[in-house]
Design an enzyme around this catalytic site. Structure first.
Site, short mmCIF file in Angstrom:
data_model
loop_
_atom_site.label_atom_id
_atom_site.label_comp_id
_atom_site.label_asym_id
_atom_site.label_seq_id
_atom_site.Cartn_x
_atom_site.Cartn_y
_atom_site.Cartn_z
N THR A 95 3.09 -1.09 8.66
CA THR A 95 3.64 -1.95 9.72
C THR A 95 3.87 -3.38 9.24
OG1 THR A 95 1.39 -2.54 10.33
CG2 THR A 95 2.39 -0.70 11.53
N CYS A 125 3.20 -3.01 3.98
CA CYS A 125 2.36 -1.85 4.30
C CYS A 125 3.11 -1.04 5.36
CB CYS A 125 0.94 -2.26 4.72
SG CYS A 125 0.82 -3.16 6.29
N ASP A 127 0.88 -1.18 0.00
CA ASP A 127 0.00 0.00 0.00
C ASP A 127 0.92 1.23 0.00
OD1 ASP A 127 0.91 0.38 2.59
OD2 ASP A 127 -1.07 0.43 3.52
N HIS A 150 10.54 -23.26 9.55
CA HIS A 150 9.51 -23.91 10.37
C HIS A 150 8.10 -23.77 9.79
CE1 HIS A 150 12.05 -23.83 14.33
NE2 HIS A 150 12.67 -24.42 13.32
N HIS A 180 7.73 -30.14 11.35
CA HIS A 180 7.12 -28.89 10.87
C HIS A 180 6.15 -29.14 9.72
CE1 HIS A 180 9.80 -26.83 13.52
NE2 HIS A 180 10.86 -27.39 12.94
C1 RB5 Z 1 -1.92 2.93 6.35
O1 RB5 Z 1 -1.90 4.21 6.90
C2 RB5 Z 1 -1.57 1.91 7.39
O2 RB5 Z 1 -2.65 1.69 8.25
C3 RB5 Z 1 -1.18 0.61 6.72
O3 RB5 Z 1 -0.08 0.84 5.88
C4 RB5 Z 1 -0.75 -0.54 7.61
O4 RB5 Z 1 0.22 -0.16 8.51
C5 RB5 Z 1 -1.83 -1.34 8.21
O5 RB5 Z 1 -1.61 -2.35 8.89
#
Ligand code: RB5
Length: 143
Positions: free
Chosen positions: A67, A65, A8, A98, A133
Site C-alpha cells: 500500500t 510496499c 518489500d 510544500h 513552507h
Molecule cells: C505485506 O503483505 C503488506 O502488509 C505490505 O506490503 C504493506 O502493504 C504494509 O503497509
C-alpha cells in the site's frame, strides 16, 4: 541524480518497473532490495532506503510496499526524512512543493504502473517552493 530505491515483496514488481523508468530518464540508481517476491518485512527496506538518503549517499529515495503505508511509516522514523505517500500526480507535486519531500512512497498493489511512472516524474521534476513552507519543514526537522 542518484536515487535509492527499495521495496518489500508487495512492491517488488512495481519497483522493477520504476527502475526501468528511472534508467530511461538517465538517473543513477542504488537498489537496496528486496530481490524477489518472497515475503520480507517492509521496515527493513524502508529504513535502508531512508538511511541512504539521510546520510547523503542518495539525493532522493523511492520506497514501495503493498500500500505504501508501512514502508513510508518506517522511512519517516529516520531523522531528516520527509517521505510522502502519493497516489496521484497532484500529491507528488505538492509533497515536493510544500513538504520538500526527499522520499516518495507508493503502493504496488494500489497504484497502476502507468500512474506510478507519472507520479515518479512529478516527484523528481518539481521543486520546493520555500517561503512559508520552509518554516514548516524546519519544524518537522526539529522533531
Ligand atoms: C505485506 O503483505 C503488506 O502488509 C505490505 O506490503 C504493506 O502493504 C504494509 O503497509
Amino acid at each position: 541524480m542518484l536515487i535509492a530505491i527499495a521495496s518489500d515483496h508487495g512492491g517488488y514488481e512495481l519497483k522493477e518497473k520504476v527502475k526501468e523508468h528511472l534508467r530511461d530518464r538517465g538517473e543513477k540508481i542504488v537498489d537496496l532490495g528486496t530481490t524477489s517476491e518472497g515475503s520480507v518485512d517492509y521496515p527493513i527496506y524502508g529504513k535502508a532506503c531512508a538511511e541512504a538518503v539521510a546520510s547523503g549517499k542518495a539525493e532522493k529515495g523511492i520506497v514501495i510496499c503493498g500500500t505504501g503505508i508501512g514502508i513510508s511509516i518506517a522511512a519517516n522514523k529516520i531523522k531528516g526524512i520527509r517521505c510522502g505517500l502519493c497516489t496521484s500526480v497532484e500529491m507528488a507535486e505538492l509533497t515536493r512543493a510544500h513538504n520538500d519531500a526527499n522520499m516518495l512512497a507508493m503502493g504496488g498493489r494500489t497504484t497502476a504502473p502507468d500512474l506510478a511512472m507519472k507520479i515518479v516524474d512529478a516527484f523528481l521534476d518539481t521543486g520546493f517552493e520555500g517561503g512559508r513552507h520552509q518554516r514548516r519543514t524546519d519544524m518537522l526537522d526539529e522533531m
